[in-house]
Design a protein around this motif. Structure first.
Motif, PDB file in Angstrom:
ATOM      1  N   PRO A 150      58.415  60.044  96.633  1.00 46.10           N
ATOM      2  CA  PRO A 150      57.768  60.451  97.983  1.00 46.10           C
ATOM      3  C   PRO A 150      57.232  59.114  98.470  1.00 46.10           C
ATOM      4  CG  PRO A 150      56.566  62.697  96.942  1.00 46.10           C
ATOM      5  CD  PRO A 150      57.474  61.667  96.191  1.00 46.10           C
ATOM      6  N   TRP A 151      57.591  58.537  99.605  1.00 51.83           N
ATOM      7  CA  TRP A 151      57.149  56.876  99.656  1.00 51.83           C
ATOM      8  C   TRP A 151      55.771  56.841 100.016  1.00 51.83           C
ATOM      9  CZ3 TRP A 151      60.347  53.387 100.182  1.00 51.83           C
ATOM     10  CH2 TRP A 151      62.051  53.959 100.157  1.00 51.83           C
ATOM     11  N   PRO A 152      55.041  57.419  99.773  1.00 50.36           N
ATOM     12  CA  PRO A 152      53.527  57.146  99.605  1.00 50.36           C
ATOM     13  C   PRO A 152      53.514  56.744  98.324  1.00 50.36           C
ATOM     14  CG  PRO A 152      53.328  58.741 101.483  1.00 50.36           C
ATOM     15  CD  PRO A 152      54.449  58.253 101.120  1.00 50.36           C
ATOM     16  N   GLU A 153      53.747  57.762  97.541  1.00 50.83           N
ATOM     17  CA  GLU A 153      53.694  57.347  95.754  1.00 50.83           C
ATOM     18  C   GLU A 153      53.811  56.233  95.665  1.00 50.83           C
ATOM     19  OE1 GLU A 153      55.207  60.149  93.122  1.00 50.83           O
ATOM     20  OE2 GLU A 153      54.375  62.206  95.110  1.00 50.83           O
ATOM     21  N   ILE A 154      55.588  55.717  96.035  1.00 40.92           N
ATOM     22  CA  ILE A 154      56.448  54.365  95.843  1.00 40.92           C
ATOM     23  C   ILE A 154      55.389  53.723  96.597  1.00 40.92           C
ATOM     24  CG2 ILE A 154      58.362  53.263  96.456  1.00 40.92           C
ATOM     25  CD1 ILE A 154      59.887  55.651  96.691  1.00 40.92           C
ATOM     26  N   ARG A 194      47.908  43.603  90.849  1.00 33.81           N
ATOM     27  CA  ARG A 194      47.777  42.686  89.298  1.00 33.81           C
ATOM     28  C   ARG A 194      48.690  41.872  89.024  1.00 33.81           C
ATOM     29  NH1 ARG A 194      49.122  48.907  88.173  1.00 33.81           N
ATOM     30  NH2 ARG A 194      50.555  47.490  87.336  1.00 33.81           N
ATOM     31  N   HIS A 195      50.128  41.595  89.835  1.00 35.75           N
ATOM     32  CA  HIS A 195      50.849  40.848  89.517  1.00 35.75           C
ATOM     33  C   HIS A 195      51.606  40.290  90.871  1.00 35.75           C
ATOM     34  CE1 HIS A 195      50.509  41.284  85.222  1.00 35.75           C
ATOM     35  NE2 HIS A 195      51.041  42.897  85.902  1.00 35.75           N
ATOM     36  N   PRO A 196      51.532  39.382  91.475  1.00 38.21           N
ATOM     37  CA  PRO A 196      51.606  38.744  92.414  1.00 38.21           C
ATOM     38  C   PRO A 196      52.658  38.655  93.447  1.00 38.21           C
ATOM     39  CG  PRO A 196      49.601  37.547  92.242  1.00 38.21           C
ATOM     40  CD  PRO A 196      50.188  38.209  90.823  1.00 38.21           C
ATOM     41  N   GLU A 197      54.007  38.167  91.859  1.00 38.11           N
ATOM     42  CA  GLU A 197      54.935  37.899  92.084  1.00 38.11           C
ATOM     43  C   GLU A 197      55.708  39.071  92.732  1.00 38.11           C
ATOM     44  OE1 GLU A 197      54.109  38.614  87.263  1.00 38.11           O
ATOM     45  OE2 GLU A 197      53.206  37.389  89.891  1.00 38.11           O
ATOM     46  N   PHE A 198      54.992  40.985  92.583  1.00 39.94           N
ATOM     47  CA  PHE A 198      55.564  42.034  93.152  1.00 39.94           C
ATOM     48  C   PHE A 198      54.718  42.084  94.453  1.00 39.94           C
ATOM     49  CE2 PHE A 198      56.160  42.489  88.299  1.00 39.94           C
ATOM     50  CZ  PHE A 198      57.500  43.197  88.004  1.00 39.94           C
ATOM     51  N   ALA A 199      54.300  41.239  95.011  1.00 37.68           N
ATOM     52  CA  ALA A 199      53.967  41.660  96.377  1.00 37.68           C
ATOM     53  C   ALA A 199      54.621  42.249  97.384  1.00 37.68           C
ATOM     54  CB  ALA A 199      52.682  40.959  97.105  1.00 37.68           C
ATOM     55  N   HIS A 200      55.530  41.313  97.609  1.00 34.48           N
ATOM     56  CA  HIS A 200      57.335  41.492  98.503  1.00 34.48           C
ATOM     57  C   HIS A 200      57.682  42.831  98.444  1.00 34.48           C
ATOM     58  CE1 HIS A 200      59.840  40.732  95.174  1.00 34.48           C
ATOM     59  NE2 HIS A 200      60.457  40.861  95.641  1.00 34.48           N
ATOM     60  N   MET A 201      57.903  43.506  96.532  1.00 33.36           N
ATOM     61  CA  MET A 201      58.454  44.724  96.960  1.00 33.36           C
ATOM     62  C   MET A 201      56.865  45.818  97.309  1.00 33.36           C
ATOM     63  SD  MET A 201      60.577  44.684  94.929  1.00 33.36           S
ATOM     64  CE  MET A 201      61.274  45.976  93.732  1.00 33.36           C
ATOM     65  N   ALA A 202      55.743  45.586  98.052  1.00 35.68           N
ATOM     66  CA  ALA A 202      55.034  46.913  98.500  1.00 35.68           C
ATOM     67  C   ALA A 202      55.536  46.526  99.947  1.00 35.68           C
ATOM     68  CB  ALA A 202      53.528  45.977  97.733  1.00 35.68           C
ATOM     69  N   ASP A 203      55.285  45.020 100.370  1.00 38.95           N
ATOM     70  CA  ASP A 203      55.931  44.745 101.615  1.00 38.95           C
ATOM     71  C   ASP A 203      56.933  45.795 102.183  1.00 38.95           C
ATOM     72  OD1 ASP A 203      52.896  42.788 101.476  1.00 38.95           O
ATOM     73  OD2 ASP A 203      54.868  41.192 101.407  1.00 38.95           O
ATOM     74  N   ILE A 204      57.952  45.267 101.373  1.00 39.40           N
ATOM     75  CA  ILE A 204      59.130  46.038 101.698  1.00 39.40           C
ATOM     76  C   ILE A 204      58.707  47.962 102.207  1.00 39.40           C
ATOM     77  CG2 ILE A 204      61.350  47.099 100.615  1.00 39.40           C
ATOM     78  CD1 ILE A 204      62.158  44.832  99.661  1.00 39.40           C
ATOM     79  N   VAL A 205      57.994  48.465 101.156  1.00 35.95           N
ATOM     80  CA  VAL A 205      58.582  49.883 101.111  1.00 35.95           C
ATOM     81  C   VAL A 205      56.819  50.110 102.119  1.00 35.95           C
ATOM     82  CG1 VAL A 205      56.583  51.670  99.960  1.00 35.95           C
ATOM     83  CG2 VAL A 205      58.093  49.921  98.921  1.00 35.95           C
ATOM     84  N   ASP A 206      55.570  49.255 102.497  1.00 32.17           N
ATOM     85  CA  ASP A 206      54.388  49.278 103.154  1.00 32.17           C
ATOM     86  C   ASP A 206      55.913  49.525 104.746  1.00 32.17           C
ATOM     87  OD1 ASP A 206      52.438  49.346 101.736  1.00 32.17           O
ATOM     88  OD2 ASP A 206      52.423  47.167 102.078  1.00 32.17           O
ATOM     89  N   SER A 207      56.481  48.665 105.234  1.00 36.66           N
ATOM     90  CA  SER A 207      57.456  48.555 106.328  1.00 36.66           C
ATOM     91  C   SER A 207      57.885  49.440 106.250  1.00 36.66           C
ATOM     92  CB  SER A 207      58.354  47.275 106.615  1.00 36.66           C
ATOM     93  OG  SER A 207      59.686  47.661 105.461  1.00 36.66           O
ATOM     94  N   VAL A 208      58.966  50.549 105.160  1.00 32.96           N
ATOM     95  CA  VAL A 208      59.929  51.379 105.227  1.00 32.96           C
ATOM     96  C   VAL A 208      58.927  52.483 106.136  1.00 32.96           C
ATOM     97  CG1 VAL A 208      60.495  53.504 103.841  1.00 32.96           C
ATOM     98  CG2 VAL A 208      60.558  51.168 103.706  1.00 32.96           C
TER      99      VAL A 208
END
Length: 143
Positions: free
Chosen positions: A16-20, A30-44
């Motif tokens: 489920p997308w909320p879990e992702i 924890r690791h700011p270099e992963f922020a864009h991964m969260a941004d992609i999922v938030d946009s979905v």
């Protein structure tokens, strides 16, 4: 005729997308270099993508296919590579389309371009465009 396909060779067990989203938000915190991964999922989640796209994670990568998820193998996917994948380091995003035919596409860009690049792949490969469902405020409507 044998096709050299790099499509996903396993059953696509969507998450489920909320879990992702929680997973990538925690990783980004924890690791700011992963922020864009969260941004992609938030946009979905913000753009009605969850009803039209299925996702799962593999280590820290995001793997996406259109709905309905196909029963046959291999599964055509788009993979967003994380900074820990070995394909891209901090400050970059690497997105690849893994097709049935073997005609794959791969693009590397600065991580600041991750969300538009992700949607470019969704539109071009799966015909899934972002749908903005938010209301327009009075100042935006007047502009």
């Amino acid at each position: 005729m044998l096709i050299d396909s790099r499509a996903f060779p396993y059953p696509f067990r969507e998450v489920p997308w909320p879990e992702i989203a929680v997973r990538f938000r925690e990783m980004g915190d924890r690791h700011p270099e992963f922020a864009h991964m969260a941004d992609i999922v938030d946009s979905v989640l913000e753009c009605d993508g969850a009803s039209r796209l299925a996702g799962l994670t593999s280590m820290h990568d995001l793997i996406v296919t259109p709905r309905p998820v196909p029963d046959r193998l291999p599964v055509e996917v788009v993979v967003v590579r994380s900074p820990s994948s070995g394909f891209v380091g901090a400050g970059g995003v690497f997105i690849e389309h893994r097709s049935y035919t073997g005609y794959d596409d791969r693009i590397y860009r600065p991580s600041s371009e991750a969300v538009p690049l992700f949607w470019r792949f969704m539109i071009e490969k799966f015909a899934v465009a972002p749908v903005r469902t938010g209301r327009i405020s009075g100042s935006e409507a007047a502009a």
